[in-house]
Design an enzyme around this catalytic site. Structure first.
Site, PDB file in Angstrom:
ATOM      1  N   HIS A   1      24.597  14.855  32.147  1.00  0.00           N
ATOM      2  CA  HIS A   1      23.768  15.776  32.935  1.00  0.00           C
ATOM      3  C   HIS A   1      23.713  15.285  34.366  1.00  0.00           C
ATOM      4  O   HIS A   1      23.680  14.079  34.605  1.00  0.00           O
ATOM      5  CB  HIS A   1      22.342  15.839  32.353  1.00  0.00           C
ATOM      6  CG  HIS A   1      21.580  17.016  32.826  1.00  0.00           C
ATOM      7  ND1 HIS A   1      20.862  17.008  33.989  1.00  0.00           N
ATOM      8  CD2 HIS A   1      21.459  18.260  32.310  1.00  0.00           C
ATOM      9  CE1 HIS A   1      20.309  18.198  34.166  1.00  0.00           C
ATOM     10  NE2 HIS A   1      20.658  18.979  33.166  1.00  0.00           N
TER      11      HIS A   1
ATOM     12  N   ASP B   1      22.175  21.089  24.927  1.00  0.00           N
ATOM     13  CA  ASP B   1      23.140  21.879  24.156  1.00  0.00           C
ATOM     14  C   ASP B   1      23.696  21.139  22.943  1.00  0.00           C
ATOM     15  O   ASP B   1      24.423  21.729  22.145  1.00  0.00           O
ATOM     16  CB  ASP B   1      24.309  22.289  25.066  1.00  0.00           C
ATOM     17  CG  ASP B   1      23.852  23.208  26.177  1.00  0.00           C
ATOM     18  OD1 ASP B   1      23.099  24.138  25.875  1.00  0.00           O
ATOM     19  OD2 ASP B   1      24.227  22.981  27.341  1.00  0.00           O
TER      20      ASP B   1
HETATM   21  N1  CMC Z   1      32.297  13.435  28.386  1.00  0.00           N
HETATM   22  C1  CMC Z   1      33.043  12.437  28.952  1.00  0.00           C
HETATM   23  N2  CMC Z   1      32.874  11.986  30.210  1.00  0.00           N
HETATM   24  C2  CMC Z   1      31.888  12.572  30.940  1.00  0.00           C
HETATM   25  C3  CMC Z   1      31.086  13.593  30.419  1.00  0.00           C
HETATM   26  C4  CMC Z   1      31.313  14.027  29.089  1.00  0.00           C
HETATM   27  N3  CMC Z   1      30.578  14.992  28.554  1.00  0.00           N
HETATM   28  N4  CMC Z   1      30.214  13.998  31.371  1.00  0.00           N
HETATM   29  C5  CMC Z   1      30.449  13.252  32.442  1.00  0.00           C
HETATM   30  N5  CMC Z   1      31.469  12.383  32.189  1.00  0.00           N
HETATM   31  C6  CMC Z   1      31.992  11.348  33.109  1.00  0.00           C
HETATM   32  C7  CMC Z   1      32.883  11.958  34.179  1.00  0.00           C
HETATM   33  O1  CMC Z   1      34.231  12.000  33.774  1.00  0.00           O
HETATM   34  C8  CMC Z   1      32.634  11.007  35.323  1.00  0.00           C
HETATM   35  O2  CMC Z   1      33.359   9.842  35.075  1.00  0.00           O
HETATM   36  P1  CMC Z   1      33.979   8.989  36.332  1.00  0.00           P
HETATM   37  O3  CMC Z   1      32.795   8.505  37.108  1.00  0.00           O
HETATM   38  O4  CMC Z   1      34.768   7.911  35.690  1.00  0.00           O
HETATM   39  O5  CMC Z   1      34.828   9.956  37.102  1.00  0.00           O
HETATM   40  C9  CMC Z   1      31.158  10.647  35.188  1.00  0.00           C
HETATM   41  O6  CMC Z   1      30.865  10.790  33.787  1.00  0.00           O
HETATM   42  C10 CMC Z   1      30.215  11.532  36.001  1.00  0.00           C
HETATM   43  O7  CMC Z   1      30.498  12.885  35.673  1.00  0.00           O
HETATM   44  P2  CMC Z   1      30.432  14.095  36.689  1.00  0.00           P
HETATM   45  O8  CMC Z   1      31.340  15.171  36.211  1.00  0.00           O
HETATM   46  O9  CMC Z   1      30.623  13.596  38.088  1.00  0.00           O
HETATM   47  O10 CMC Z   1      28.928  14.531  36.520  1.00  0.00           O
HETATM   48  P3  CMC Z   1      28.287  15.884  36.980  1.00  0.00           P
HETATM   49  O11 CMC Z   1      26.869  15.605  37.254  1.00  0.00           O
HETATM   50  O12 CMC Z   1      29.084  16.517  38.068  1.00  0.00           O
HETATM   51  O13 CMC Z   1      28.440  16.831  35.682  1.00  0.00           O
HETATM   52  C11 CMC Z   1      28.044  17.815  33.572  1.00  0.00           C
HETATM   53  C12 CMC Z   1      27.436  17.041  34.748  1.00  0.00           C
HETATM   54  C13 CMC Z   1      26.898  18.277  32.674  1.00  0.00           C
HETATM   55  C14 CMC Z   1      28.782  19.053  34.096  1.00  0.00           C
HETATM   56  C15 CMC Z   1      29.006  16.893  32.790  1.00  0.00           C
HETATM   57  O14 CMC Z   1      28.291  15.800  32.252  1.00  0.00           O
HETATM   58  C16 CMC Z   1      29.741  17.635  31.670  1.00  0.00           C
HETATM   59  O15 CMC Z   1      30.788  18.252  31.924  1.00  0.00           O
HETATM   60  N6  CMC Z   1      29.203  17.594  30.404  1.00  0.00           N
HETATM   61  C17 CMC Z   1      29.795  18.341  29.317  1.00  0.00           C
HETATM   62  C18 CMC Z   1      29.371  19.787  29.383  1.00  0.00           C
HETATM   63  C19 CMC Z   1      27.909  19.979  29.016  1.00  0.00           C
HETATM   64  O16 CMC Z   1      27.433  19.450  28.031  1.00  0.00           O
HETATM   65  N7  CMC Z   1      27.197  20.796  29.804  1.00  0.00           N
HETATM   66  C20 CMC Z   1      25.797  21.112  29.582  1.00  0.00           C
HETATM   67  C21 CMC Z   1      24.936  20.495  30.619  1.00  0.00           C
HETATM   68  S1  CMC Z   1      23.168  20.494  30.218  1.00  0.00           S
HETATM   69  C22 CMC Z   1      22.685  22.112  29.988  1.00  0.00           C
HETATM   70  C23 CMC Z   1      23.045  23.061  31.057  1.00  0.00           C
HETATM   71  O17 CMC Z   1      23.121  22.752  32.241  1.00  0.00           O
HETATM   72  O18 CMC Z   1      23.242  24.211  30.699  1.00  0.00           O
END
Ligand code: CMC
Length: 425
Positions: free
Chosen positions: A313, A371
């Protein structure tokens, strides 16, 4: 209040900016005059360090894993109120003060749940295979062609909010029934908000529920309570992508339902509300607890476009309190008689256990989010997987309405118009 000094090391110029004391959480630096005073602007892709508005609706404490609605911890909200009370709390700032006010609001929503007959025709234009989220955002945009109240004062917005909160369950049910070729079941005003939604999804023409050897299969109080709690846990969440979209679109002065329709589209993406559907797909793909390690390895592999859905998140760097509540709800419902799919439940719990003990997930503070466990409960409630994100829409509707009202009625709010770092010719 303090200040922050920005020093331009190229010119030696110094500029002071005021700090804003938020009622909770870290301070914010007021950069609204940054460009005007310095001829420099800020660059913050994804807005991870940027606030675009002031708000009093919900507060997410990402460090400590806490969430407040109108100042009240989410755990207290869930234990004290039903969803329609929470809707009132969010859109007006006050929960019903007593049983009478609660019933009155509930009844108002029941009577507003019907759709204009002309709007119903829109569903026949959609192909059967269309995702209900596409149908839904189109139908909500079309709602603005049927309800174009004047937008003179706050009361008009309150009516618009109540109307769309009431109709969204009917729109979701109709859009689903259309996709499976089933005739529409109109709202039954003798039923409460959540029960009516389940009824519109499940009933046969004529309004009877499924007959079994034991007679007609009633919608149980436990099923209603389960879905009601899920709706509450999704009702608002600060300036997430869909809420920000609603505010941005509303900032242009457009019809509020057009702004909400845009929010529905933003929620659909798998990085946001669409994750609940993807989590279930992923649990089914994993198929067995013995495959968990393999999928965890895949989620860590940067050469692989695979993420553990329902994990991570932008704001929570601790356990998402909604995920905690949903996991507890899953276990409680299972004990009380709504049987969870034990294989899916086992895989999810193993995934969580392995991820929480893995350095990759620990270093990045990746925890289960809202989720992760919701789909297991929704499956046990016989909700088809393509309706998971529309269920999120129903839950989030009061939040979007509250945020749109807060934005539109703020005399200092401006049209959203960020800048860009231009690197072209
Ligand atoms: N699985 C594996 N690696 C992950 C994940 C994951 N679910 N989420 C983040 N990371 C890693 C990402 O690869 C990055 O690694 P590095 O620093 O080595 O490049 C690091 O963690 C930070 O991730 P980010 O993409 O920069 O984080 P963000 O804040 O931009 O994205 C997120 C947040 C929710 C989009 C992301 O965690 C994600 O894609 N999660 C899976 C989808 C998900 O469950 N979404 C629902 C979010 S909560 C409810 C809602 O908003 O509706």
């Amino acid at each position: 209040m303090g200040t922050v000094t920005l020093i331009n090391n190229e010119t030696g110029e110094k500029f002071d900016f005021d700090l804003i004391d938020c009622t909770r959480g870290p301070k914010a630096v007021n950069f609204s005059k940054l460009f005007e005073t310095t001829n420099i602007f800020s660059y913050d892709p994804g807005y991870g360090s940027t606030a675009g508005c002031e708000s009093t609706i919900s507060y997410v404490d990402g460090k400590n894993g806490k969430l407040l609605y109108r100042g009240m911890p989410i755990e207290e909200v869930v234990s004290k109120y039903k969803f329609t009370d929470v809707a009132k709390l969010l859109i007006t700032g006050e929960a019903p003060k007593n049983e009478k006010e609660s019933i009155e609001f509930d009844l108002e929503l029941r009577h507003r749940s019907f759709l204009h007959e002309g709007l119903i025709n829109i569903f026949s234009a959609f192909p059967d295979k269309a995702h209900p989220m596409a149908n839904l955002s189109s139908a909500v945009a079309a709602l603005s062609t049927f309800h174009f109240d004047s937008k003179d004062d706050i009361n008009d917005y309150q009516v618009m909010a109540r109307r769309i909160i009431a109709k969204i369950t009917t729109l979701v049910a109709f859009s689903y029934r259309n996709s499976v070729g089933a005739p529409f079941i109109y709202p039954d005003i003798s039923r409460g908000y959540v029960e009516n939604f389940l009824y519109m999804l499940r009933a046969y023409p004529g309004g009877r529920l499924k007959y079994t050897i034991n007679g007609e299969e009633e919608i149980t109080a436990l099923e209603i309570e389960a879905l009601d709690k899920l709706f509450i846990l999704h009702a608002d969440h600060g300036q997430n992508a869909s809420t920000t979209t609603v505010r941005n679109v509303a900032s242009t002065g457009v019809h509020p339902y057009a702004a909400i329709s845009a929010g529905i589209n933003a929620l659909w993406g798998p990085a946001h509300g669409g994750a609940n559907e993807k989590v279930l797909d992923q649990l089914r793909e994993i198929g067995d607890v013995n495959n968990v390690d393999k999928f965890i390895q895949r989620a860590k592999d940067k050469n692989y476009p695979f993420r553990l859905m329902g994990f991570g998140h932008r704001v929570y760097k601790n356990y998402d309190p909604r995920a905690k509540a949903i996991k507890a709800l899953k276990d409680e419902l299972d004990k009380k008689g709504i049987k969870m799919d034990s294989r899916l439940s086992e895989i999810a719990e193993k995934l969580e256990e392995v991820a929480l003990n893995d350095d990759y997930f620990k270093e990045r503070n990746l925890y289960p989010n809202v989720d992760f466990y919701s789909g297991i409960i929704l499956t046990a409630l016989k909700i088809p997987v393509e309706l998971f994100t529309p269920i999120f829409v129903i839950g989030r509707m009061p939040g979007w309405c509250a945020q749109a009202i807060e934005h539109i009625t703020n005399p200092y709010a401006r049209i959203t118009r960020p800048r860009q770092v231009y690197l072209g010719e």
